[in-house]
Design a protein around this motif. Structure first.
Motif, PDB file in Angstrom:
ATOM      1  N   CYS A 105      -0.027   7.713  -3.782  1.00  0.00           N
ATOM      2  CA  CYS A 105      -1.382   8.015  -4.344  1.00  0.00           C
ATOM      3  C   CYS A 105      -0.663   8.861  -5.136  1.00  0.00           C
ATOM      4  O   CYS A 105      -1.065   9.186  -5.898  1.00  0.00           O
ATOM      5  CB  CYS A 105      -2.116   7.511  -3.598  1.00  0.00           C
ATOM      6  N   HIS A 107      -1.257  12.137  -2.913  1.00  0.00           N
ATOM      7  CA  HIS A 107      -1.490  12.834  -2.307  1.00  0.00           C
ATOM      8  C   HIS A 107      -0.455  13.141  -1.869  1.00  0.00           C
ATOM      9  O   HIS A 107      -0.110  12.581  -1.159  1.00  0.00           O
ATOM     10  CB  HIS A 107      -3.100  12.285  -2.270  1.00  0.00           C
ATOM     11  N   CYS A 128      -4.007   7.349   3.078  1.00  0.00           N
ATOM     12  CA  CYS A 128      -4.592   8.779   2.636  1.00  0.00           C
ATOM     13  C   CYS A 128      -5.877   8.790   2.700  1.00  0.00           C
ATOM     14  O   CYS A 128      -6.552   8.415   1.953  1.00  0.00           O
ATOM     15  CB  CYS A 128      -3.929   9.083   1.142  1.00  0.00           C
ATOM     16  N   CYS A 131      -7.599   9.192  -0.781  1.00  0.00           N
ATOM     17  CA  CYS A 131      -8.047   7.959  -1.764  1.00  0.00           C
ATOM     18  C   CYS A 131      -9.251   7.283  -0.501  1.00  0.00           C
ATOM     19  O   CYS A 131      -9.375   6.192  -0.973  1.00  0.00           O
ATOM     20  CB  CYS A 131      -6.799   6.907  -1.536  1.00  0.00           C
TER      21      CYS A 131
HETATM   22 ZN   LIG Z   1      -4.142   9.544  -2.046  1.00  0.00          ZN
END
Ligand SMILES: [Zn+2]
Ligand SMILES: [Zn+2]
Ligand SMILES: [Zn+2]
Length: 310
Positions: A105, A107, A128, A131
């Protein structure tokens, strides 16, 4: 002139002295070529036979343990991370068991090498937090709650949530938020499939202004006395309650009734400024003139819900 070797980007002086045959033998057995003695009488330079990198190792370590090639170890971290769906960015400066990775994602996540290895082997999944937290927030918002954080009592299946309707904070099982089966311990708002009531209530403000409120609750009495009125001596009464099959039905019916009342009697809608000092409610209060209409509407619903036995 002293000879030097470049090790990890820095020149290291070669140390004069004999290289013992059993050092060479030990290095070969452990996957290295012994290149030279370096720095001082305690160290040697080894060349990794896997990747060709030069490493500086204590003779003691070479003889008593298995020296690791940092380049090969790092290459292992990189490929393991890829297999786990992550991009290896570097080691964690605070804990040698951890590294920093970029998740798919985008991150950054900090994880133990060992966990990433298990994930690469398909034994666990790395998620994550950012998220996932957004996802849980949306999940809670759909049910009318705000996710505040982890469970104060430490149960991993529970979280701390705040009820949007009344501001009450309580711990709830996340599974119940996911299935919408949550009840508020303060306002008594039940999960939508639990039985509920529509109600009409009457209030008399200190300036003698009489008001009527239409609403729904699984416990209208508790809602009136423990939530709505700020002063326990405020004259008030429940005028009518009608049981309905579920909170869902109650919300829909109540909303439809409010729409009808606002449309047909806009002049009876009371400005919240008038009652906000006395009542904990932001809208849906009408002038008492509307009381007969509201009670009649509730009577109609009651008649529909319980067909008379003949
Ligand atoms: Zn994330
Ligand atoms: Zn290597
Ligand atoms: Zn509540």
């Amino acid at each position: 002139m002293t000879q030097t070797l470049m090790i990890a980007g820095s020149p290291v002086p070669v140390f004069p002295g004999e290289i013992l045959p059993h050092w060479i033998e030990a290095a070969r057995a452990k996957g290295y070529e012994l290149v030279a003695r370096i720095s001082d009488r305690l160290h040697v330079a080894l060349r990794c036979s896997q990747c060709g990198a030069l490493i500086r190792v204590r003779i003691y370590t070479l003889m008593s343990a298995h020296p690791l090639c940092p380049a090969c170890v790092q290459a292992g971290w990189i490929t393991t991370a890829q297999a786990a769906g992550l991009t290896y960015l570097g080691r964690c400066s605070e804990d040698r068991h951890y590294a920093i990775y970029r998740a798919q994602c985008g991150h950054l996540v900090r994880r133990q090498f060992e966990l990433v290895e298990r994930s690469a082997a398909g034994k666990t999944r790395i998620r994550c937090e950012v998220c996932h937290n957004d996802y849980e927030k949306q999940e809670a918002a759909k049910e009318g709650w705000t996710l505040l954080g982890s469970d104060p009592e430490g149960n991993i299946s529970y979280r701390s949530y705040q009820h949007d309707a009344c501001g009450h904070i309580q711990r709830l099982a996340r599974a119940n938020i996911q299935t919408g089966r949550v009840s508020c311990g303060s306002c008594g708002d039940q999960w939508p499939a639990a039985p509920s009531h529509l109600y009409a209530m009457r209030f008399v403000l200190p300036n003698s202004h009489e008001l009527v409120k239409l609403g729904y609750s699984n416990n209208p009495h508790s809602r009136l006395h423990h939530q709505l009125i700020k002063d326990p001596d405020l004259p008030c009464a429940i005028l009518r309650t009608v049981p309905v099959a579920s909170g869902q039905v109650a919300i829909q019916t109540e909303k439809a009734l409010h729409r009808k009342l606002r449309r047909e009697h806009p002049e009876a809608v009371v400005d919240p400024k008038i009652y906000r000092d006395a009542l904990r409610v932001k809208s849906e209060i009408y002038d008492a003139d509307l009381t007969p209409m509201i009670v009649a509407e509730l009577d109609k619903i009651a008649a529909r819900n319980s067909p008379t036995v003949s």
